[in-house]
Design an enzyme around this catalytic site. Structure first.
Site, PDB file in Angstrom:
ATOM      1  N   GLU A 256       0.831  -1.209   0.000  1.00  0.00           N
ATOM      2  CA  GLU A 256       0.000   0.000   0.000  1.00  0.00           C
ATOM      3  C   GLU A 256       0.866   1.260   0.000  1.00  0.00           C
ATOM      4  O   GLU A 256       0.541   2.257  -0.652  1.00  0.00           O
ATOM      5  CB  GLU A 256      -0.933   0.009   1.223  1.00  0.00           C
ATOM      6  CG  GLU A 256      -1.981  -1.093   1.235  1.00  0.00           C
ATOM      7  CD  GLU A 256      -2.937  -1.011   0.058  1.00  0.00           C
ATOM      8  OE1 GLU A 256      -3.401   0.097  -0.265  1.00  0.00           O
ATOM      9  OE2 GLU A 256      -3.199  -2.069  -0.557  1.00  0.00           O
ATOM     10  N   TRP A 259       2.096   1.677  -3.535  1.00  0.00           N
ATOM     11  CA  TRP A 259       1.052   2.284  -4.382  1.00  0.00           C
ATOM     12  C   TRP A 259       1.044   3.811  -4.208  1.00  0.00           C
ATOM     13  O   TRP A 259       0.915   4.561  -5.165  1.00  0.00           O
ATOM     14  CB  TRP A 259      -0.342   1.740  -4.024  1.00  0.00           C
ATOM     15  CG  TRP A 259      -0.767   0.537  -4.809  1.00  0.00           C
ATOM     16  CD1 TRP A 259      -0.847  -0.741  -4.364  1.00  0.00           C
ATOM     17  CD2 TRP A 259      -1.175   0.495  -6.195  1.00  0.00           C
ATOM     18  NE1 TRP A 259      -1.286  -1.571  -5.374  1.00  0.00           N
ATOM     19  CE2 TRP A 259      -1.498  -0.837  -6.500  1.00  0.00           C
ATOM     20  CE3 TRP A 259      -1.301   1.467  -7.189  1.00  0.00           C
ATOM     21  CZ2 TRP A 259      -1.938  -1.240  -7.758  1.00  0.00           C
ATOM     22  CZ3 TRP A 259      -1.739   1.079  -8.451  1.00  0.00           C
ATOM     23  CH2 TRP A 259      -2.044  -0.253  -8.730  1.00  0.00           C
ATOM     24  N   TRP A 287     -19.879  11.165 -20.877  1.00  0.00           N
ATOM     25  CA  TRP A 287     -20.483  10.967 -19.560  1.00  0.00           C
ATOM     26  C   TRP A 287     -21.917  11.505 -19.536  1.00  0.00           C
ATOM     27  O   TRP A 287     -22.203  12.544 -20.117  1.00  0.00           O
ATOM     28  CB  TRP A 287     -19.653  11.685 -18.495  1.00  0.00           C
ATOM     29  CG  TRP A 287     -18.213  11.270 -18.443  1.00  0.00           C
ATOM     30  CD1 TRP A 287     -17.138  11.981 -18.870  1.00  0.00           C
ATOM     31  CD2 TRP A 287     -17.688  10.029 -17.959  1.00  0.00           C
ATOM     32  NE1 TRP A 287     -15.976  11.274 -18.688  1.00  0.00           N
ATOM     33  CE2 TRP A 287     -16.289  10.064 -18.117  1.00  0.00           C
ATOM     34  CE3 TRP A 287     -18.272   8.879 -17.392  1.00  0.00           C
ATOM     35  CZ2 TRP A 287     -15.452   9.010 -17.744  1.00  0.00           C
ATOM     36  CZ3 TRP A 287     -17.438   7.834 -17.015  1.00  0.00           C
ATOM     37  CH2 TRP A 287     -16.047   7.902 -17.185  1.00  0.00           C
ATOM     38  N   ASN A 322     -11.255   1.391   2.404  1.00  0.00           N
ATOM     39  CA  ASN A 322     -10.615   1.316   1.075  1.00  0.00           C
ATOM     40  C   ASN A 322     -11.368   0.451   0.083  1.00  0.00           C
ATOM     41  O   ASN A 322     -11.509   0.813  -1.091  1.00  0.00           O
ATOM     42  CB  ASN A 322      -9.169   0.802   1.209  1.00  0.00           C
ATOM     43  CG  ASN A 322      -8.257   1.826   1.870  1.00  0.00           C
ATOM     44  OD1 ASN A 322      -8.629   2.987   2.018  1.00  0.00           O
ATOM     45  ND2 ASN A 322      -7.089   1.391   2.289  1.00  0.00           N
ATOM     46  N   TRP A 340     -15.545  10.726 -13.714  1.00  0.00           N
ATOM     47  CA  TRP A 340     -14.725  10.437 -12.530  1.00  0.00           C
ATOM     48  C   TRP A 340     -14.265  11.717 -11.826  1.00  0.00           C
ATOM     49  O   TRP A 340     -14.061  11.725 -10.617  1.00  0.00           O
ATOM     50  CB  TRP A 340     -13.514   9.570 -12.909  1.00  0.00           C
ATOM     51  CG  TRP A 340     -12.591  10.188 -13.938  1.00  0.00           C
ATOM     52  CD1 TRP A 340     -12.657  10.040 -15.296  1.00  0.00           C
ATOM     53  CD2 TRP A 340     -11.474  11.055 -13.693  1.00  0.00           C
ATOM     54  NE1 TRP A 340     -11.651  10.768 -15.905  1.00  0.00           N
ATOM     55  CE2 TRP A 340     -10.906  11.384 -14.963  1.00  0.00           C
ATOM     56  CE3 TRP A 340     -10.890  11.572 -12.542  1.00  0.00           C
ATOM     57  CZ2 TRP A 340      -9.792  12.224 -15.090  1.00  0.00           C
ATOM     58  CZ3 TRP A 340      -9.779  12.412 -12.676  1.00  0.00           C
ATOM     59  CH2 TRP A 340      -9.246  12.720 -13.931  1.00  0.00           C
ATOM     60  N   TRP A 363      -9.250   7.165  -8.459  1.00  0.00           N
ATOM     61  CA  TRP A 363     -10.439   7.418  -9.281  1.00  0.00           C
ATOM     62  C   TRP A 363     -10.206   7.026 -10.737  1.00  0.00           C
ATOM     63  O   TRP A 363     -11.084   6.440 -11.381  1.00  0.00           O
ATOM     64  CB  TRP A 363     -10.880   8.881  -9.159  1.00  0.00           C
ATOM     65  CG  TRP A 363     -11.821   9.044  -8.015  1.00  0.00           C
ATOM     66  CD1 TRP A 363     -11.518   9.415  -6.738  1.00  0.00           C
ATOM     67  CD2 TRP A 363     -13.229   8.763  -8.023  1.00  0.00           C
ATOM     68  NE1 TRP A 363     -12.649   9.399  -5.951  1.00  0.00           N
ATOM     69  CE2 TRP A 363     -13.716   9.005  -6.718  1.00  0.00           C
ATOM     70  CE3 TRP A 363     -14.127   8.344  -9.009  1.00  0.00           C
ATOM     71  CZ2 TRP A 363     -15.049   8.823  -6.374  1.00  0.00           C
ATOM     72  CZ3 TRP A 363     -15.467   8.166  -8.668  1.00  0.00           C
ATOM     73  CH2 TRP A 363     -15.911   8.401  -7.364  1.00  0.00           C
TER      74      TRP A 363
END
Length: 432
Positions: A256, A259, A287, A322, A340, A363
């Protein structure tokens, strides 16, 4: 005028294992710590009861108190960094300014402007690596380019970490602090904000929890994550110390942290991702952006319990688990076909642990538009996610007490229909 050295706090609100502060106190005398409530940032916050500003204010009060016990204090100013430094140049004979680096677009441009201002006054501006283990540019592929895929990046990161033996820093030389009586501290109200009722998670590195992290992290009803996001975001804990614990106890937790650095690297090399898709073709997606459906999502009234529970948790606590973050992001972008960027902006406003790089990366991952993203044709089914991760509905019932009553809304869209619509919309847009 008295000669001083400044140490400028930003995303590193701690006295221990703080790289820039450590070197300032090792190498200079009369080191005066400084924090600037940056008007450029604060004026963009619509909600004047923003818990993150309160959190910063609380941490600064603690740092200031500890510095005063050492015969020094913390200089706190409110204004733009240029205004503040101009004022300090007139008040002090500044020798050097120390700080820790930041990699966000605004931070980089701000530091460039301050560097120019200081150089014009023959003052050195020294910035250090502190909020990451490896900076953007330290982990590159064989061609000397940044990685676009996480797995090889993480392999390279781990190999370098094992070879480097990253060390934490010993206690600084406190004798070199600037000696002063207590300096004034502006109240929250004086900088235009007010107190909130949101609780802040404790600054505790729970080793027992970290050691089981891989088994507990996906279940939102369990206390299975560390909740240290806000502390990493504002640097109230050292990422080096946390990585040492993670490397010893749990590879999944260490992953993590990798990331986090992957997304920082992506943002540093690709500042355009702040408002554009990392994969340019995905900016062609038409969208739907239905405002009523977006409002239902924000309020936790979509009729999909796992989605609604997550949104209500966010609204009431400034935090969202998460696993649930992925589910609600997938739902907004795929089920409702809402941009998004709308969801990212809402999270940016609400999350206590908001971090531009991680929020943007997460996102874009969920929407399929980002680097190493969830493929667009993989769409989370909220019901099967519930079955896997909240089978007994403990998490859902905690946030939706009216779940089994007529007060709870019907689903705003059918899953099967929404999935087919999303697949068709993405496919057509990408074929253009």
């Amino acid at each position: 005028m008295e000669k001083i050295t400044l140490f400028w706090f930003r995303r590193d609100l701690r006295l221990e294992d703080n790289t820039g502060l450590f070197y300032a106190l090792q190498q200079e005398k009369n080191v005066l710590p400084l924090f600037i409530f940056d008007r450029n940032i604060l004026e963009k916050l619509d909600d004047k009861a923003d818990a993150r500003v309160e959190f910063i204010h609380t941490q600064l009060a603690e740092i200031k108190s500890r510095l005063e016990q050492k015969g020094s204090s913390l200089l706190i100013r409110f204004g733009t960094p240029e205004e503040v430094f101009q004022e300090l140049l007139e008040k002090f004979d500044i020798q050097t300014v120390y700080t820790n680096r930041d990699y966000e677009p605004y931070a980089k441009s701000r530091d460039s402007r301050i560097d120019t201002l200081l150089k014009g006054n023959r003052i050195s501006f020294l910035a250090f690596k502190d909020q990451v283990i490896f900076e953007p540019g330290e982990i590159l592929n064989g061609s000397g380019e940044f990685y676009k895929v996480f797995t090889p990046f993480s392999r390279n990161w781990l190999e370098k970490y094992r070879q480097t033996k990253v060390q934490t820093l010993e206690t600084p030389n406190w004798k070199n602090l600037f000696k002063t009586s207590a300096l004034p501290m502006p109240s929250l109200e004086e900088i235009g904000f007010e107190k909130t009722t949101l609780p802040f998670p404790p600054k505790i590195t729970d080793e027992a929890l970290i050691s089981h992290y891989d088994q507990t992290r996906n279940f939102p009803a369990q206390n299975g994550t560390t909740r240290l996001g806000i502390h990493l975001r504002f640097g109230t804990i050292s990422v080096r110390k946390l990585a040492q614990v993670a490397a010893r106890l749990n590879e999944t937790y260490l992953n993590e942290l990798i990331w986090r650095e992957f997304y920082m690297m992506i943002l540093a090399f690709n500042p355009q991702v702040v408002d554009r898709a990392f994969k340019p073709a995905y900016d062609r997606i038409p969208w739907r952006n239905n405002a009523e459906e977006f409002q239902a999502w924000c309020e936790g009234k979509t009729g999909y319990p796992i989605v609604d529970a997550g949104m209500r948790e966010l609204d009431q606590t400034g935090y969202m688990h998460n696993r649930v973050r992925m589910i609600v992001a997938s739902f907004l972008t795929k089920h409702l076909l809402i941009d998004w960027r709308w969801g990212e902006a809402y999270f940016a406003k609400k999350l206590l642990d908001f971090d531009l790089a991680s929020n943007n990366g997460g996102w874009q991952w969920a929407a399929g538009t980002g680097t190493d993203a969830q493929p667009y044709f993989r769409i989370f089914n909220p019901d099967s996610q519930t079955e896997k991760f909240d089978r007994e509905l403990k998490y859902i019932k905690k946030w939706i007490p009216e779940l089994d009553t007529i007060k709870y809304p019907k689903p705003i869209v059918d899953h099967k229909f929404a999935r087919a619509r999303a697949l068709d919309t993405y496919k057509k847009a990408l074929e253009q």
